[in-house]
Design an enzyme around this catalytic site. Structure first.
Site, PDB file in Angstrom:
ATOM      1  N   ASP A  18       0.826  -1.198   0.000  1.00 61.62           N
ATOM      2  CA  ASP A  18       0.000   0.000   0.000  1.00 61.62           C
ATOM      3  C   ASP A  18       0.867   1.258   0.000  1.00 61.62           C
ATOM      4  O   ASP A  18       1.954   1.264   0.589  1.00 61.62           O
ATOM      5  CB  ASP A  18      -0.898  -0.010   1.247  1.00 61.62           C
ATOM      6  N   ASN A  66     -10.275  -3.510  -7.000  1.00 66.70           N
ATOM      7  CA  ASN A  66      -9.445  -2.560  -7.748  1.00 66.70           C
ATOM      8  C   ASN A  66      -9.956  -2.263  -9.153  1.00 66.70           C
ATOM      9  O   ASN A  66      -9.535  -1.283  -9.780  1.00 66.70           O
ATOM     10  CB  ASN A  66      -8.000  -3.060  -7.836  1.00 66.70           C
TER      11      ASN A  66
END
Length: 247
Positions: A18, A66
């Site tokens: 991340d 995503n």
């Protein structure tokens, strides 16, 4: 790396990578530049795990959620994945690294899926380390699929529901044959699992770092493993029980 206790290494490390977008923003660049820089961290961490002797490494490369990102960003991510697979095949072969993928990979673009399947096939005989890419992966969906398969087999009389144990249930998951993670690392200062390996991480040790993924390198990995080695993994037992079990 020398300070690591080689007798107490995590067998399986999982990483939520991340912070690519924030890294790009901090450097006044577009998000795609952050993802591109993040592939350098992937290379560094894979090679470090191989040198250290970690047998299994799972990277959360692309979640099922995503797909909702901007189309250009998704296209860029798929392109980076395809290029990574092509560029790293020789390294994987040289270092005896086997590649696997978990998730609904059939939904990936055909060119990416073809390269992924080819890389998996060409590295299938490698035994020194296994790299698992979580692609179009979501743990809720994985568990639901497992439940549906069990329900259908029960309906057909193929299995007895009362005989379903935790181990047998795990055999219906994407991670069948892969040990559960001992250590989860999440970068960029976020403290959540984001629908990642929820069943498999019941007893996983969590390590969170403020370091953004594009800046994450071998020294950060070593720091995470050192922290892991300080912890007592009791799996529901007391410290005294654990000590007796070991003796």
């Amino acid at each position: 790396m020398d300070q690591l206790d080689k007798t107490n290494l995590p067998r399986h490390i999982a990483i939520i990578m991340d912070g690519n977008g924030r890294w790009a923003q901090n450097h006044s660049l577009g998000r795609i530049a952050g993802h591109r820089k993040g592939t350098e961290s992937v290379r560094s961490v894979v090679e470090a795990c191989r040198r250290i002797g970690v047998p299994f490494l799972t990277l959360y490369a692309f979640s099922s959620e995503n797909w909702s990102r901007p189309e250009k960003e998704v296209e860029a991510l798929m392109g980076l994945l395809e290029r990574y697979l092509k560029s790293e095949l020789e390294t994987m072969t040289k270092n005896e690294i086997r590649l696997l993928a978990i998730g609904e990979t059939e939904a990936l673009p055909s060119s990416v899926k073809a390269v992924l399947d080819e890389t998996i096939a060409k590295t299938a005989g490698n035994t020194a380390m296994t790299l698992i890419l979580a692609l179009n992966y979501g743990s809720h969906d994985e568990i639901l699929q497992a439940v549906r398969k069990i329900a259908e087999e029960a309906r057909q009389g193929a299995i007895d529901i009362s005989a379903i144990t935790e181990d047998r249930f795990a055999g219906y998951l994407h991670t069948k044959g892969i040990p559960d993670p001992d250590l989860l690392i999440r970068t960029s200062g976020e403290y959540r699992l984001s629908n990642f390996l929820l069943w498999q991480m019941a007893y996983t040790e969590f390590y969170f770092t403020e370091t953004l993924w594009p800046d994450f390198r071998e020294e950060h990995l070593v720091e995470a493993i050192l922290e892991y080695q300080k912890r007592e993994r009791r799996f529901g037992l007391t410290s005294d029980q654990l000590q007796k079990k070991r003796s």
